[in-house]
Motif scaffolding. Structure first.
Motif, PDB file in Angstrom:
ATOM      1  N   ARG A  91       0.664  -1.067  -0.014  1.00 23.19           N
ATOM      2  CA  ARG A  91      -0.030   0.011  -0.122  1.00 23.19           C
ATOM      3  C   ARG A  91       0.994   1.215  -0.116  1.00 23.19           C
ATOM      4  N   ILE A  92       1.961   1.240   0.813  1.00 22.72           N
ATOM      5  CA  ILE A  92       2.716   2.362   0.726  1.00 22.72           C
ATOM      6  C   ILE A  92       3.466   2.816  -0.262  1.00 22.72           C
ATOM      7  N   LEU A  93       3.903   1.630  -0.978  1.00 20.68           N
ATOM      8  CA  LEU A  93       4.881   1.743  -2.190  1.00 20.68           C
ATOM      9  C   LEU A  93       3.868   2.114  -3.254  1.00 20.68           C
ATOM     10  N   GLN A  94       2.564   1.777  -3.322  1.00 23.70           N
ATOM     11  CA  GLN A  94       1.619   2.177  -4.465  1.00 23.70           C
ATOM     12  C   GLN A  94       1.187   3.689  -4.397  1.00 23.70           C
ATOM     13  N   LEU A  95       1.086   3.875  -2.960  1.00 16.19           N
ATOM     14  CA  LEU A  95       0.749   5.395  -2.976  1.00 16.19           C
ATOM     15  C   LEU A  95       2.271   6.172  -3.310  1.00 16.19           C
ATOM     16  N   LYS A  96       3.279   5.924  -2.739  1.00 14.28           N
ATOM     17  CA  LYS A  96       4.314   6.622  -3.017  1.00 14.28           C
ATOM     18  C   LYS A  96       4.534   6.872  -4.785  1.00 14.28           C
ATOM     19  N   ALA A  97       4.193   5.710  -5.328  1.00 15.94           N
ATOM     20  CA  ALA A  97       4.297   5.729  -6.840  1.00 15.94           C
ATOM     21  C   ALA A  97       3.534   6.733  -7.516  1.00 15.94           C
ATOM     22  N   GLN A  98       2.391   7.056  -6.810  1.00 15.48           N
ATOM     23  CA  GLN A  98       1.710   7.859  -7.161  1.00 15.48           C
ATOM     24  C   GLN A  98       1.623   9.246  -6.889  1.00 15.48           C
ATOM     25  N   GLY A  99       2.560   9.669  -5.960  1.00 19.35           N
ATOM     26  CA  GLY A  99       2.764  10.819  -5.529  1.00 19.35           C
ATOM     27  C   GLY A  99       1.892  11.203  -4.284  1.00 19.35           C
ATOM     28  N   ILE A 100       1.237  10.079  -3.816  1.00 19.16           N
ATOM     29  CA  ILE A 100       0.255  10.309  -2.641  1.00 19.16           C
ATOM     30  C   ILE A 100       0.804  10.106  -1.536  1.00 19.16           C
ATOM     31  N   VAL A 101       0.598  10.889  -0.439  1.00 18.15           N
ATOM     32  CA  VAL A 101       0.980  10.856   1.009  1.00 18.15           C
ATOM     33  C   VAL A 101       0.375   9.616   1.609  1.00 18.15           C
ATOM     34  N   PRO A 102       1.182   8.812   2.197  1.00 22.60           N
ATOM     35  CA  PRO A 102       0.575   7.674   3.038  1.00 22.60           C
ATOM     36  C   PRO A 102       0.402   8.144   4.327  1.00 22.60           C
ATOM     37  N   PHE A 103      -0.921   8.036   4.709  1.00 23.54           N
ATOM     38  CA  PHE A 103      -1.283   8.499   6.206  1.00 23.54           C
ATOM     39  C   PHE A 103      -1.742   7.300   6.952  1.00 23.54           C
ATOM     40  N   ILE A 104      -0.561   6.899   7.947  1.00 15.83           N
ATOM     41  CA  ILE A 104      -0.421   5.635   8.462  1.00 15.83           C
ATOM     42  C   ILE A 104      -1.060   5.656   9.895  1.00 15.83           C
ATOM     43  N   SER A 105      -2.053   4.800  10.115  1.00 11.93           N
ATOM     44  CA  SER A 105      -2.631   4.715  11.566  1.00 11.93           C
ATOM     45  C   SER A 105      -2.363   3.466  12.202  1.00 11.93           C
ATOM     46  N   HIS A 106      -1.859   3.311  13.269  1.00 12.39           N
ATOM     47  CA  HIS A 106      -1.529   1.872  13.809  1.00 12.39           C
ATOM     48  C   HIS A 106      -2.306   2.094  15.361  1.00 12.39           C
ATOM     49  N   LYS A 107      -2.322   0.746  15.848  1.00 11.80           N
ATOM     50  CA  LYS A 107      -2.920   0.618  17.309  1.00 11.80           C
ATOM     51  C   LYS A 107      -2.244   0.374  18.382  1.00 11.80           C
ATOM     52  N   THR A 108      -1.229  -0.706  18.197  1.00 12.71           N
ATOM     53  CA  THR A 108      -0.589  -1.369  19.274  1.00 12.71           C
ATOM     54  C   THR A 108       0.485  -0.092  19.612  1.00 12.71           C
ATOM     55  N   TYR A 109       0.743  -0.027  21.113  1.00 12.89           N
ATOM     56  CA  TYR A 109       1.411   0.789  21.899  1.00 12.89           C
ATOM     57  C   TYR A 109       2.732   0.493  22.244  1.00 12.89           C
ATOM     58  N   ASP A 110       3.776   0.920  21.626  1.00 10.44           N
ATOM     59  CA  ASP A 110       5.276   0.669  21.727  1.00 10.44           C
ATOM     60  C   ASP A 110       6.055   1.568  21.375  1.00 10.44           C
TER      61      ASP A 110
END
Length: 321
Positions: A91-110
């Protein structure tokens, strides 16, 4: 609450000037260097001015949206129910290739793992937006949420400049959880971040499109201490009595006009996919379909519609870099 894994969407029953001043000059300089090196997509080379407009969909829907809105999607959410996804995630690679900023959300606290992950951020990724535990008000006490957000903010603030200038981090709260029950955004707001975010959906069970100005009033009035306001998720279904989708399109135009006029808003992303099934609603059933190109029918299918996707496309075009 809404989140997407590789191919599935989830939504609780019930987003341009993202560069902040402390890192703006350095980020622009870095962008110029990356552009000259052939690593920065032209859409990301202008310092990301004005209002950033995009949408979120499943990875299976990427190709369709890229074709439907070529060069117009500014950012797309990328979700993980656990740790942040690997930088090699498709997903990140596809978005980068399109010039789209990945907006990443994750849940685990570490915090330690989060730091190590950020330090490994690829040098050819121009920008990433980040949130930890978005829409978590119902999952933990406010004191715990605030502590976790401030801990992650400390990690971000301590990053080397070469990485920090390519990272935007902030909290994301929930409009329905807060406003449907008369709560205050201040309770869960940690008071930190490059932005203050709210995931905002119209209540499906209301079966109406609310007045846009009234619907946005509490978010507009909330004092963020200078942090830009972001709407990382925005959505409303095509209501049963909106036969041709024209009323939803008009609502979108009203919201867009407010966001463009109110300079405190810097990002908005439409939730352009299915949501988690909700309670039974007359004329809707349990499905929550926020796609701009579809109207759900209780007979079990969808019918194509055009006005809302055209309204959102116009919105994106007006604010394209």
């Amino acid at each position: 609450m809404a989140s997407i894994t590789q191919g599935a969407a989830r939504h609780h029953p019930s987003r341009r000037r993202p560069m902040t001043r402390p890192h703006h000059r350095a980020a622009v300089a870095a962008g110029i260097s990356l552009l000259c090196a052939g690593l920065l997509h032209p859409a990301l080379a202008a310092g990301r001015k004005g209002l950033s407009v995009g949408m979120t969909m499943t990875s299976a829907e990427y190709a369709d949206r890229f074709e439907r809105y070529p060069g117009l999607i500014d950012s797309v959410r990328v979700f993980s129910a656990g740790a942040p996804p690997a930088w090699t995630d498709s997903r990140i690679l596809q978005l980068k290739a399109q010039g789209i900023v990945p907006f990443i959300s994750h849940k685990t606290y570490d915090p330690n793992a989060f730091k190590a992950w950020l330090l490994a951020m690829p040098a050819d990724l121009p920008m990433v937006y980040l949130a930890h535990c978005h829409e978590c008000e119902a999952d933990m006490p406010a004191s715990t949420y605030v502590e976790h957000q401030r801990s992650y903010w400390n990690v971000v603030q301590a990053l080397p400049a070469s990485i920090r200038q390519r990272v935007k981090y902030g909290p994301i709260q929930t409009k329905q959880w807060t406003e449907n029950y008369g709560r205050s955004y201040a309770t869960y707001d940690p008071g930190i971040g490059d932005f203050w975010g709210v995931d905002a959906y119209v209540n499906t069970w209301g079966l109406v499109y609310p007045d846009a100005s009234t619907w946005l009033s509490q978010i507009r009035a909330y004092a963020t201490g200078g942090r830009p306001k972001w709407l990382p998720e925005l959505g409303v279904i095509c209501m049963p009595d909106d036969a041709d989708d024209s009323a939803r399109a008009a609502w979108i135009e009203s919201v867009a006009a407010i966001l463009e006029a109110d300079r405190s808003f810097k990002l908005v992303l439409w939730w352009d996919t299915l949501g988690t099934p909700g309670g039974e609603v007359d004329g809707v059933g349990t499905v929550r379909n926020f796609r701009l190109s579809e109207k759900y029918t209780t007979a079990g299918g969808t019918v194509p519609v055009k006005p809302s996707k055209q309204a959102w496309r116009r919105f994106m075009r007006r604010n394209a870099p």
